[in-house]
Write a protein that holds these residues in place. Structure first.
Motif, PDB file in Angstrom:
ATOM      1  N   UNK A   1      75.481  77.662  50.872  1.00 59.22           N
ATOM      2  CA  UNK A   1      75.771  76.508  51.744  1.00 59.22           C
ATOM      3  C   UNK A   1      75.581  76.935  53.190  1.00 59.22           C
ATOM      4  N   UNK A   2      74.737  76.195  53.896  1.00 60.64           N
ATOM      5  CA  UNK A   2      74.441  76.485  55.295  1.00 60.64           C
ATOM      6  C   UNK A   2      75.314  75.604  56.193  1.00 60.64           C
ATOM      7  N   UNK A   3      76.133  76.244  57.015  1.00 57.65           N
ATOM      8  CA  UNK A   3      77.044  75.523  57.916  1.00 57.65           C
ATOM      9  C   UNK A   3      77.004  76.185  59.290  1.00 57.65           C
ATOM     10  N   UNK A   4      75.823  76.257  59.875  1.00 55.27           N
ATOM     11  CA  UNK A   4      75.635  77.068  61.083  1.00 55.27           C
ATOM     12  C   UNK A   4      76.015  76.362  62.377  1.00 55.27           C
ATOM     13  N   UNK A   5      76.391  75.087  62.311  1.00 54.09           N
ATOM     14  CA  UNK A   5      76.915  74.410  63.484  1.00 54.09           C
ATOM     15  C   UNK A   5      75.877  74.083  64.541  1.00 54.09           C
TER      16      UNK A   5
ATOM     17  N   UNK B   1      76.662  70.080  61.413  1.00 55.80           N
ATOM     18  CA  UNK B   1      75.709  69.732  62.460  1.00 55.80           C
ATOM     19  C   UNK B   1      74.256  69.951  62.053  1.00 55.80           C
ATOM     20  N   UNK B   2      74.031  70.874  61.142  1.00 55.11           N
ATOM     21  CA  UNK B   2      72.672  71.205  60.707  1.00 55.11           C
ATOM     22  C   UNK B   2      71.948  69.999  60.108  1.00 55.11           C
ATOM     23  N   UNK B   3      72.697  69.062  59.526  1.00 53.87           N
ATOM     24  CA  UNK B   3      72.076  67.881  58.910  1.00 53.87           C
ATOM     25  C   UNK B   3      71.751  66.806  59.931  1.00 53.87           C
ATOM     26  N   UNK B   4      72.402  66.841  61.081  1.00 54.60           N
ATOM     27  CA  UNK B   4      72.102  65.884  62.145  1.00 54.60           C
ATOM     28  C   UNK B   4      72.683  64.499  61.966  1.00 54.60           C
TER      29      UNK B   4
END
Length: 337
Positions: A133-137, A310-313
């Motif tokens: 899971x990518x949650x890099x903000x 935030x990565x998904x916009x």
């Protein structure tokens, strides 16, 4: 070392996903390069509200006589306000860490580097995972205004930690962050000017409400310049020549002009963090706006790889990130062996 779930980023999306997955029995690894809690807890929602509460208390004390309460001498101590803010943040960060630890989440500090969908490196260690899971903000966006690299401007991080008040402050950007700092510094006696390119502050909100708030702030002495484009930045000597001030050149319907202030806060918005952690190695599909494309379960175009926050916009807000993380973990639980 192998885990059922690897999470990159310990902000609202990351720590929510880690706690939920750990509670459900998955083996979870969370990698965070800075402090747990992300922007919201460390340099956004929480610290700004802490500062604003101090400012509100100061304002209330100054006007207490309206309510038959006499306070002879009202003052504030900015270094102590900043220290209280930091104490609140530290306490909440420790709370997040305690929750994750209680749910058997392994926390690693450092910069993650994605090798492939099942392999992530951090420092000298390499980790394997069934799901990622990518949650890099997100990060502060600094527009390419001529002269921006030559002036000593503030970002919101600098404004949060400043223990000295400038006599005047120019804020480029009338969004949520800009308006919070405009209110805080104005309450403490700083001359504040807000320069906004759009025709109203808080562009994503109801215009009638935004106009009402702007009118209230104007009564307090905050100056607004709407429909105004910043075209150049430069440093100029103060009147007595002892210090440097910042000159903000602008253009609007009335022509060209400038604002000179002791400090400049750049607050035009944020953008998702997409570089520096090997995202390109996954070759994920993106939307027309360049954000990571996800389905209704927050899964990307690569099976087993999810993106949240935030990565998904969708919206760069904590509550959105939290809900997306819950959805992603639910999907992981369905498909994880």
């Amino acid at each position: 070392m192998k885990y059922q779930l690897i999470i990159i980023g310990g902000g609202p999306a990351g720590y929510t996903a880690a706690e939920a997955a750990g509670k459900a029995g998955l083996s979870v690894l969370l990698i965070e390069k800075n402090s747990l809690g992300g922007v919201c807890l460390n340099e956004g929602c929480i610290p700004t509200k802490t500062l604003l509460y101090s400012a509100k208390t100061y304002d209330s004390a100054k006007h207490a006589s309206k309510y038959a309460v006499n306070i002879p001498e009202v003052s504030f101590d900015l270094p102590k306000i900043i220290a209280r803010k930091s104490k609140v943040v530290r306490k909440l960060v420790l709370g997040v860490k305690a929750k994750l630890t209680a749910n058997n989440v392994t926390i690693v500090s450092g910069e993650a580097q994605i090798i492939d969908k099942n392999t992530v490196r951090c420092g000298e260690e390499t980790y394997e995972g069934e799901n990622l899971i990518l949650c890099t903000g997100s990060e502060t966006f600094i527009p390419p205004i001529p002269g921006v690299d030559a002036v000593n401007y503030w970002t919101h991080r600098d404004a949060l930690d400043s223990k000295e008040l400038p006599a005047s402050l120019a804020i480029v950007g009338g969004g949520v962050i800009g308006m919070e700092f405009a209110s805080f510094f104005n309450s403490l006696g700083v001359e504040v000017t807000v320069i906004e390119m759009l025709d109203e502050i808080l562009g994503g909100m109801d215009k009638e409400l935004s106009a009402m708030l702007r009118a209230e702030y104007a009564k307090r002495g905050i100056k607004f310049m709407l429909d105004t484009k910043v075209v150049a930045l430069s440093e100029v000597a103060s009147g007595n020549g002892d210090t440097q001030q910042i000159q903000v050149n602008y253009e609007n319907a009335e022509g060209a002009g400038c604002v000179i202030a002791e400090r400049l806060l750049m607050s035009v918005g944020r953008r998702p963090v997409t570089k520096g952690f090997g995202l390109e190695n996954l070759n994920l599909d993106k939307t027309a706006r360049g954000n990571i494309q996800v389905d209704g379960q927050m899964q990307t175009s690569v099976p087993g790889v999810y993106a949240c926050g935030d990565l998904t916009g969708f919206s760069l807000l904590a509550h959105t990130a939290v809900r997306e993380a819950e959805v992603a973990v639910h999907a992981c639980l369905l498909y994880t062996s």
